[in-house]
Design a protein around this motif. Structure first.
Motif, PDB file in Angstrom:
ATOM      1  N   PRO A  45       1.155 -10.829  -5.951  1.00  0.00           N
ATOM      2  CA  PRO A  45       0.414 -10.329  -4.789  1.00  0.00           C
ATOM      3  C   PRO A  45       0.635  -8.831  -4.611  1.00  0.00           C
ATOM      4  O   PRO A  45       1.769  -8.367  -4.563  1.00  0.00           O
ATOM      5  CB  PRO A  45       1.015 -11.124  -3.620  1.00  0.00           C
ATOM      6  CG  PRO A  45       1.583 -12.352  -4.247  1.00  0.00           C
ATOM      7  CD  PRO A  45       2.105 -11.902  -5.595  1.00  0.00           C
ATOM      8  N   TRP A  91      -1.222  -5.295  -2.572  1.00  0.00           N
ATOM      9  CA  TRP A  91      -2.276  -4.769  -1.695  1.00  0.00           C
ATOM     10  C   TRP A  91      -3.380  -4.134  -2.523  1.00  0.00           C
ATOM     11  O   TRP A  91      -3.125  -3.459  -3.525  1.00  0.00           O
ATOM     12  CB  TRP A  91      -1.701  -3.703  -0.746  1.00  0.00           C
ATOM     13  CG  TRP A  91      -2.778  -3.084   0.096  1.00  0.00           C
ATOM     14  CD1 TRP A  91      -3.233  -3.533   1.311  1.00  0.00           C
ATOM     15  CD2 TRP A  91      -3.575  -1.931  -0.223  1.00  0.00           C
ATOM     16  NE1 TRP A  91      -4.262  -2.737   1.758  1.00  0.00           N
ATOM     17  CE2 TRP A  91      -4.497  -1.751   0.839  1.00  0.00           C
ATOM     18  CE3 TRP A  91      -3.617  -1.056  -1.303  1.00  0.00           C
ATOM     19  CZ2 TRP A  91      -5.431  -0.712   0.862  1.00  0.00           C
ATOM     20  CZ3 TRP A  91      -4.551  -0.024  -1.300  1.00  0.00           C
ATOM     21  CH2 TRP A  91      -5.444   0.152  -0.230  1.00  0.00           C
ATOM     22  N   SER A  92      -4.611  -4.342  -2.102  1.00  0.00           N
ATOM     23  CA  SER A  92      -5.742  -3.601  -2.666  1.00  0.00           C
ATOM     24  C   SER A  92      -6.809  -3.497  -1.598  1.00  0.00           C
ATOM     25  O   SER A  92      -6.822  -4.276  -0.635  1.00  0.00           O
ATOM     26  CB  SER A  92      -6.303  -4.290  -3.913  1.00  0.00           C
ATOM     27  OG  SER A  92      -7.223  -5.313  -3.566  1.00  0.00           O
ATOM     28  N   TRP A  93      -7.725  -2.559  -1.777  1.00  0.00           N
ATOM     29  CA  TRP A  93      -8.832  -2.462  -0.836  1.00  0.00           C
ATOM     30  C   TRP A  93      -9.994  -3.352  -1.247  1.00  0.00           C
ATOM     31  O   TRP A  93     -11.002  -3.445  -0.533  1.00  0.00           O
ATOM     32  CB  TRP A  93      -9.314  -1.011  -0.717  1.00  0.00           C
ATOM     33  CG  TRP A  93      -9.710  -0.355  -2.008  1.00  0.00           C
ATOM     34  CD1 TRP A  93      -8.950   0.470  -2.771  1.00  0.00           C
ATOM     35  CD2 TRP A  93     -10.980  -0.455  -2.682  1.00  0.00           C
ATOM     36  NE1 TRP A  93      -9.646   0.888  -3.881  1.00  0.00           N
ATOM     37  CE2 TRP A  93     -10.903   0.335  -3.842  1.00  0.00           C
ATOM     38  CE3 TRP A  93     -12.167  -1.126  -2.412  1.00  0.00           C
ATOM     39  CZ2 TRP A  93     -11.963   0.466  -4.745  1.00  0.00           C
ATOM     40  CZ3 TRP A  93     -13.231  -1.009  -3.299  1.00  0.00           C
ATOM     41  CH2 TRP A  93     -13.113  -0.220  -4.448  1.00  0.00           C
ATOM     42  N   ARG A 144       0.850  -1.191   0.000  1.00  0.00           N
ATOM     43  CA  ARG A 144       0.000   0.000   0.000  1.00  0.00           C
ATOM     44  C   ARG A 144       0.882   1.235   0.000  1.00  0.00           C
ATOM     45  O   ARG A 144       1.796   1.373   0.824  1.00  0.00           O
ATOM     46  CB  ARG A 144      -0.907   0.014   1.226  1.00  0.00           C
ATOM     47  CG  ARG A 144      -1.888   1.174   1.253  1.00  0.00           C
ATOM     48  CD  ARG A 144      -2.840   1.055   2.426  1.00  0.00           C
ATOM     49  NE  ARG A 144      -3.845   2.101   2.399  1.00  0.00           N
ATOM     50  CZ  ARG A 144      -4.877   2.174   3.239  1.00  0.00           C
ATOM     51  NH1 ARG A 144      -5.012   1.245   4.184  1.00  0.00           N
ATOM     52  NH2 ARG A 144      -5.757   3.144   3.139  1.00  0.00           N
ATOM     53  N   ASP A 147      -9.679  -8.767  -4.585  1.00  0.00           N
ATOM     54  CA  ASP A 147      -8.597  -9.424  -5.312  1.00  0.00           C
ATOM     55  C   ASP A 147      -7.280  -8.768  -4.930  1.00  0.00           C
ATOM     56  O   ASP A 147      -7.046  -7.589  -5.232  1.00  0.00           O
ATOM     57  CB  ASP A 147      -8.838  -9.305  -6.820  1.00  0.00           C
ATOM     58  CG  ASP A 147      -7.872 -10.151  -7.640  1.00  0.00           C
ATOM     59  OD1 ASP A 147      -6.900 -10.674  -7.063  1.00  0.00           O
ATOM     60  OD2 ASP A 147      -8.078 -10.265  -8.860  1.00  0.00           O
ATOM     61  N   GLN A 148      -6.424  -9.509  -4.259  1.00  0.00           N
ATOM     62  CA  GLN A 148      -5.147  -8.973  -3.776  1.00  0.00           C
ATOM     63  C   GLN A 148      -4.012  -9.317  -4.747  1.00  0.00           C
ATOM     64  O   GLN A 148      -2.972  -9.839  -4.357  1.00  0.00           O
ATOM     65  CB  GLN A 148      -4.853  -9.536  -2.384  1.00  0.00           C
ATOM     66  CG  GLN A 148      -5.907  -9.220  -1.356  1.00  0.00           C
ATOM     67  CD  GLN A 148      -5.879  -7.762  -0.915  1.00  0.00           C
ATOM     68  OE1 GLN A 148      -4.830  -7.232  -0.547  1.00  0.00           O
ATOM     69  NE2 GLN A 148      -7.021  -7.112  -0.951  1.00  0.00           N
ATOM     70  N   HIS A 149      -4.236  -8.999  -6.001  1.00  0.00           N
ATOM     71  CA  HIS A 149      -3.233  -9.256  -7.038  1.00  0.00           C
ATOM     72  C   HIS A 149      -3.134  -8.042  -7.950  1.00  0.00           C
ATOM     73  O   HIS A 149      -4.026  -7.187  -7.974  1.00  0.00           O
ATOM     74  CB  HIS A 149      -3.590 -10.503  -7.854  1.00  0.00           C
ATOM     75  CG  HIS A 149      -3.640 -11.760  -7.053  1.00  0.00           C
ATOM     76  ND1 HIS A 149      -4.791 -12.192  -6.430  1.00  0.00           N
ATOM     77  CD2 HIS A 149      -2.665 -12.664  -6.749  1.00  0.00           C
ATOM     78  CE1 HIS A 149      -4.537 -13.318  -5.779  1.00  0.00           C
ATOM     79  NE2 HIS A 149      -3.263 -13.623  -5.960  1.00  0.00           N
TER      80      HIS A 149
END
Length: 265
Positions: free
Chosen positions: A113, A115-117, A73, A120-122
């Motif tokens: 991999p 970070w996302s809000w 992030r 899907d953390q890709h």
């Protein structure tokens, strides 16, 4: 809150191609602006001007690119956006921001991999998210200029899907989304030009005590919104109010108003 879809979304390579095309459309729009156009208010983004939307688009793409590269992030306030000093520089700046994101994905790979809000953390999450970020804001620019936005039907279908998929997760920074609950009330979105795309262009949203679920389903809802898929895309993202002439609303207006009031972010 839960979401589901019966068909896979556009693949990440298509998202990248569409992102580049949208960046070119925005760049062309900005290149054609007159000196006074930059201070026009954007009615679909209260408090924003054409200039602020342009800066937001370019900044968002650079922020996403930084996260794809690092996997972490990133604080957008700490990024050097290298924003143009004059209006003439904005078209190339917009193009460069989209290109940086696409190149970052190509180097990272869609499965890296990151970070996302969202769910899907890709890395692929950010290309899809930023595609619809620029696409919807391109609509804001066109509406501010007195035009009616048009979208490729496949992009519009994917955009409604993406909206419904990420909406529950946006409650982390927009708490009113948690109010999208109910006792089985249904809202149906129906594209009147759904035969122009290979994927289903109907959505049934069901409000439940713990949130909402959705599917591509042909069914009668307590409330319904009908119109071209481009207009449903704009409706989903809060750019067409329920009483807009471009769409047709049927059934329970109170339910529809509840959805609209609590589904924006």
């Amino acid at each position: 809150m839960m979401s589901q879809t019966a068909n896979p979304p556009l693949v990440h390579t298509q998202h990248s191609e569409l992102l580049a095309a949208e960046a070119e459309r925005v760049a062309a729009l900005l290149a054609a602006l007159g000196p006074d156009d930059w201070d026009l208010d954007a009615p679909t983004c209260p408090g924003w001007t054409v200039r602020k939307i342009a800066r937001h688009i370019g900044g968002a793409h650079r922020w996403a690119a930084a996260m794809v590269r690092s996997g972490q992030r990133e604080d957008p306030r700490r990024l050097d956006l290298n924003a143009p000093a004059s209006h003439d520089g904005y078209p190339d700046w917009i193009r460069a921001g989209a290109t940086a994101l696409i190149e970052a994905l190509r180097e990272a790979g869609e499965d890296k991999p990151v970070w996302s809000w969202g769910p899907d953390q890709h890395a692929r999450f950010w290309v899809r998210r930023m595609l619809h970020e620029i696409s919807v804001h391109r609509g804001d620019l066109e509406i501010a200029l007195g035009r009616s936005p048009e979208y490729d039907p496949a992009l519009a279908v994917d955009g409604v899907d993406e909206f419904l998929t990420v909406l529950p997760f946006a409650a982390s920074f927009e708490p009113r989304i948690r109010a999208l609950t109910g006792d089985g009330e249904t809202l149906h979105l129906h594209a009147t030009d759904g035969d122009t795309v290979s994927r289903p262009a109907e959505w049934l949203i069901t409000l439940e005590p713990i949130g909402f679920r959705w599917s591509h389903t042909h069914a009668k809802g307590a409330a319904a919104v009908r119109g071209p898929v481009s207009e449903l895309y704009l409706f989903a993202w809060g750019r067409r109010p329920p009483r807009a002439m471009e769409i047709e609303v049927l059934g329970d207006h109170t339910l529809l108003d509840h959805w609209v009031r609590n589904s924006s972010f």
